[in-house]
Design a protein around this motif. Structure first.
Motif, PDB file in Angstrom:
ATOM      1  N   ASP A 133       3.134  -9.262  16.852  1.00 34.01           N
ATOM      2  CA  ASP A 133       2.765  -8.037  17.557  1.00 34.01           C
ATOM      3  C   ASP A 133       2.759  -6.837  16.612  1.00 34.01           C
ATOM      4  N   ASP A 134       2.205  -7.052  15.421  1.00 39.43           N
ATOM      5  CA  ASP A 134       2.150  -5.984  14.421  1.00 39.43           C
ATOM      6  C   ASP A 134       0.933  -6.205  13.529  1.00 39.43           C
ATOM      7  N   SER A 135       0.550  -5.184  12.815  1.00 37.28           N
ATOM      8  CA  SER A 135      -0.636  -5.271  11.961  1.00 37.28           C
ATOM      9  C   SER A 135      -0.531  -4.260  10.830  1.00 37.28           C
ATOM     10  N   ILE A 136      -1.166  -4.579   9.715  1.00 35.32           N
ATOM     11  CA  ILE A 136      -1.191  -3.682   8.563  1.00 35.32           C
ATOM     12  C   ILE A 136      -2.148  -2.526   8.846  1.00 35.32           C
ATOM     13  N   PRO A 147       7.326   1.150   6.863  1.00 33.39           N
ATOM     14  CA  PRO A 147       6.597   0.838   5.618  1.00 33.39           C
ATOM     15  C   PRO A 147       7.470   0.009   4.673  1.00 33.39           C
ATOM     16  N   ARG A 148       6.820  -0.863   3.919  1.00 33.17           N
ATOM     17  CA  ARG A 148       7.538  -1.709   2.964  1.00 33.17           C
ATOM     18  C   ARG A 148       6.682  -1.923   1.729  1.00 33.17           C
ATOM     19  N   ASP A 149       7.352  -2.276   0.636  1.00 35.55           N
ATOM     20  CA  ASP A 149       6.668  -2.584  -0.612  1.00 35.55           C
ATOM     21  C   ASP A 149       6.699  -4.091  -0.867  1.00 35.55           C
ATOM     22  N   PHE A 150       5.576  -4.602  -1.374  1.00 35.36           N
ATOM     23  CA  PHE A 150       5.469  -6.024  -1.694  1.00 35.36           C
ATOM     24  C   PHE A 150       4.845  -6.179  -3.073  1.00 35.36           C
ATOM     25  N   ASP A 151       5.145  -7.298  -3.717  1.00 33.53           N
ATOM     26  CA  ASP A 151       4.534  -7.601  -5.015  1.00 33.53           C
ATOM     27  C   ASP A 151       3.129  -8.155  -4.843  1.00 33.53           C
ATOM     28  N   ILE A 152       2.905  -8.886  -3.740  1.00 31.95           N
ATOM     29  CA  ILE A 152       1.620  -9.530  -3.488  1.00 31.95           C
ATOM     30  C   ILE A 152       1.318  -9.439  -2.004  1.00 31.95           C
ATOM     31  N   VAL A 153       0.052  -9.184  -1.655  1.00 31.99           N
ATOM     32  CA  VAL A 153      -0.392  -9.190  -0.262  1.00 31.99           C
ATOM     33  C   VAL A 153      -1.538 -10.188  -0.133  1.00 31.99           C
ATOM     34  N   VAL A 154      -1.460 -11.055   0.876  1.00 30.28           N
ATOM     35  CA  VAL A 154      -2.484 -12.075   1.096  1.00 30.28           C
ATOM     36  C   VAL A 154      -3.142 -11.853   2.450  1.00 30.28           C
ATOM     37  N   GLY A 155      -4.452 -11.746   2.459  1.00 24.74           N
ATOM     38  CA  GLY A 155      -5.202 -11.679   3.704  1.00 24.74           C
ATOM     39  C   GLY A 155      -5.611 -13.083   4.122  1.00 24.74           C
ATOM     40  N   ALA A 156      -4.929 -13.611   5.142  1.00 27.22           N
ATOM     41  CA  ALA A 156      -5.279 -14.913   5.720  1.00 27.22           C
ATOM     42  C   ALA A 156      -5.619 -14.683   7.181  1.00 27.22           C
ATOM     43  N   ASP A 157      -6.329 -13.592   7.430  1.00 29.42           N
ATOM     44  CA  ASP A 157      -6.532 -13.083   8.793  1.00 29.42           C
ATOM     45  C   ASP A 157      -7.957 -13.243   9.298  1.00 29.42           C
ATOM     46  N   LEU A 188     -12.169 -14.401   9.867  1.00 30.66           N
ATOM     47  CA  LEU A 188     -13.521 -13.896   9.631  1.00 30.66           C
ATOM     48  C   LEU A 188     -13.577 -12.376   9.637  1.00 30.66           C
ATOM     49  N   HIS A 189     -12.861 -11.749  10.569  1.00 32.48           N
ATOM     50  CA  HIS A 189     -12.869 -10.285  10.691  1.00 32.48           C
ATOM     51  C   HIS A 189     -11.619  -9.692  10.046  1.00 32.48           C
ATOM     52  N   SER A 190     -11.307 -10.136   8.847  1.00 34.72           N
ATOM     53  CA  SER A 190     -10.070  -9.787   8.155  1.00 34.72           C
ATOM     54  C   SER A 190      -9.819  -8.283   8.059  1.00 34.72           C
ATOM     55  N   ASN A 191      -8.651  -7.885   8.535  1.00 34.25           N
ATOM     56  CA  ASN A 191      -8.219  -6.500   8.408  1.00 34.25           C
ATOM     57  C   ASN A 191      -7.878  -6.168   6.958  1.00 34.25           C
ATOM     58  N   VAL A 192      -7.229  -7.098   6.257  1.00 37.05           N
ATOM     59  CA  VAL A 192      -6.888  -6.875   4.855  1.00 37.05           C
ATOM     60  C   VAL A 192      -8.148  -6.697   4.018  1.00 37.05           C
ATOM     61  N   ARG A 193      -9.142  -7.522   4.262  1.00 43.23           N
ATOM     62  CA  ARG A 193     -10.395  -7.401   3.507  1.00 43.23           C
ATOM     63  C   ARG A 193     -11.033  -6.042   3.733  1.00 43.23           C
TER      64      ARG A 193
END
Length: 392
Positions: free
Chosen positions: A126-129, A148-158, A160-165
């Motif tokens: 129930d959350d989203s970037i 908010p948080r910090d990460f070393d790597i972010v992966v978009g596995a979301d 066809l309509h990827s929010n990360v992309r």
């Protein structure tokens, strides 16, 4: 890799599979998912060859085989229900029955992989970037609901309509390639009383009995040469669109569409591919449909996601968490495999168009024979069986 923090967006198949392997390799993993829980429904999906090897390494292969669709065959019928074609050798969705591949419901496979990840993976449902900003040392991420948080790597596995992309690479319109049709899938009661069987009616779609005949999974859709402008989050509007397009379809589809309105797992989307020159940008990388969707016409989306998750995790392990080296190796390893799979979908789309022209001079029985005899999926299996997993 205990000091490498990875955020994965998407808890379908590729995301949890990646989480499983990264966790085993010692990474700290968080998965964020927009839905409040694992999403129900979806197609019956195929797990083949090297993808089965990936599943085996997660320890769930026996359970995956136990939950296979277990169909005995398929029929093709006309608008009155008259059977025009029957076979017990293959099905339209799963291909040959007598082979080592596994056809399983998408939500069953998602649940098994999710459960396999164990307590070592953090899930934010129930959350989203909402934003990703990068510098030389980290990726700064903000969320709709979490701090908010910090990460070393972010992966978009979301998907066809990827929010990360969209956030990192740009608008979807730059990368999506429409293949000329739309597909809806939903669950209904087994009102035709099918017995481990699949029925195809042209132009309505497919109905198949599942979970020991306790339910029906309905596939329906329509052709559209140009993309339709619709809100992919507005399910009610999508159902209205399907009902309008399928209003005059025969056989049992009018009854099936009655159940569509209350189906808790209705899914609708275009048959489309994602084509990108690169799957990574800085500390952000894409996996599965988000970076290289093949569309259901490829028959390989699940296998590509599973193999992609295994390779990405393995290359991050091999590179000691160095994202630049790992992302380059990930793409070098998979690019050719992905392109071959995407080519299958393009060939299938062209063949569908050519077939429709050829059908103009054929009887219904001849059309049924042609469709039924070409539903064996050998081209799908040939591509995936040619790929061998690396050891990491």
């Amino acid at each position: 890799m205990e000091n490498v923090n990875v955020l994965i967006s998407g808890a379908s198949i590729g995301g949890p599979a990646l989480a499983y392997f990264l966790n085993r390799h010692g990474f700290n993993v968080t998965v964020v998912e927009r839905a409040p829980h694992l999403r129900p429904g979806g197609q019956a999906i195929d797990v083949r060859a090297a993808a089965l090897d990936v599943v085996e390494q997660t320890g769930i292969l026996d359970e995956v085989r136990r939950l296979k669709t277990d169909l005995r065959g398929m029929s093709i019928v006309d608008s009155t229900g008259k059977e025009l074609f029957r076979t017990t050798e293959h099905t339209f969705t799963g291909g040959p029955i007598a082979n080592s591949d596994v056809e399983i419901l998408r939500d069953d496979l998602c649940r098994l992989i999710y459960e396999a990840t164990g307590d070592g993976v953090e899930y934010l449902f129930d959350d989203s970037i909402t934003s990703i900003t990068q510098d030389a040392h980290t990726a700064h991420v903000t969320f709709e609901n979490s701090a908010p948080r910090d990460f070393d790597i972010v992966v978009g596995a979301d998907g066809l309509h990827s929010n990360v992309r969209k956030l990192v690479f740009g608008p979807e319109s730059q990368f999506i390639r429409h293949l000329g049709s739309y597909l809806a899938v939903f669950t209904a009661p087994n009102f035709p009383d099918l017995d481990h069987w699949q029925v195809y009616y042209r132009p309505g779609g497919i109905m198949m009995s599942l979970r020991d005949n306790s339910e029906l999974r309905v596939y329906t859709g329509f052709e559209a040469k140009e993309p339709i402008d619709y809100d992919f989050r507005d399910l009610t509007a999508q159902k209205r669109l399907v009902a309008e397009k399928m209003a005059n379809v025969g056989w049992e589809f009018p009854n099936a569409l009655k159940y569509m309105w209350d189906a808790p797992d209705f899914h609708f989307d275009s048959m489309s591919q994602i084509r990108m020159d690169s799957w990574s940008h800085g500390r952000v990388v894409l996996l599965g449909d988000a970076g290289y969707c093949g569309s259901p016409m490829s028959g390989q989306g699940t296998s590509m996601a599973l193999i992609g998750a295994y390779v990405l995790a393995g290359e991050l392990k091999a590179a000691g968490g160095d994202h630049v080296a790992a992302f380059g190796a990930y793409e070098d390893e998979l690019r050719g495999f992905v392109e071959r799979n995407q080519s299958i979908a393009l060939a299938n789309a062209e063949q569908r168009g050519a077939a429709e022209e050829a059908f103009a001079g054929m009887s219904e029985e001849e059309i049924a024979q042609a469709i039924g005899q070409n539903a064996d999926h050998e081209e799908f299996r040939d591509v995936v069986t040619s790929y061998s997993l690396k050891s990491y």
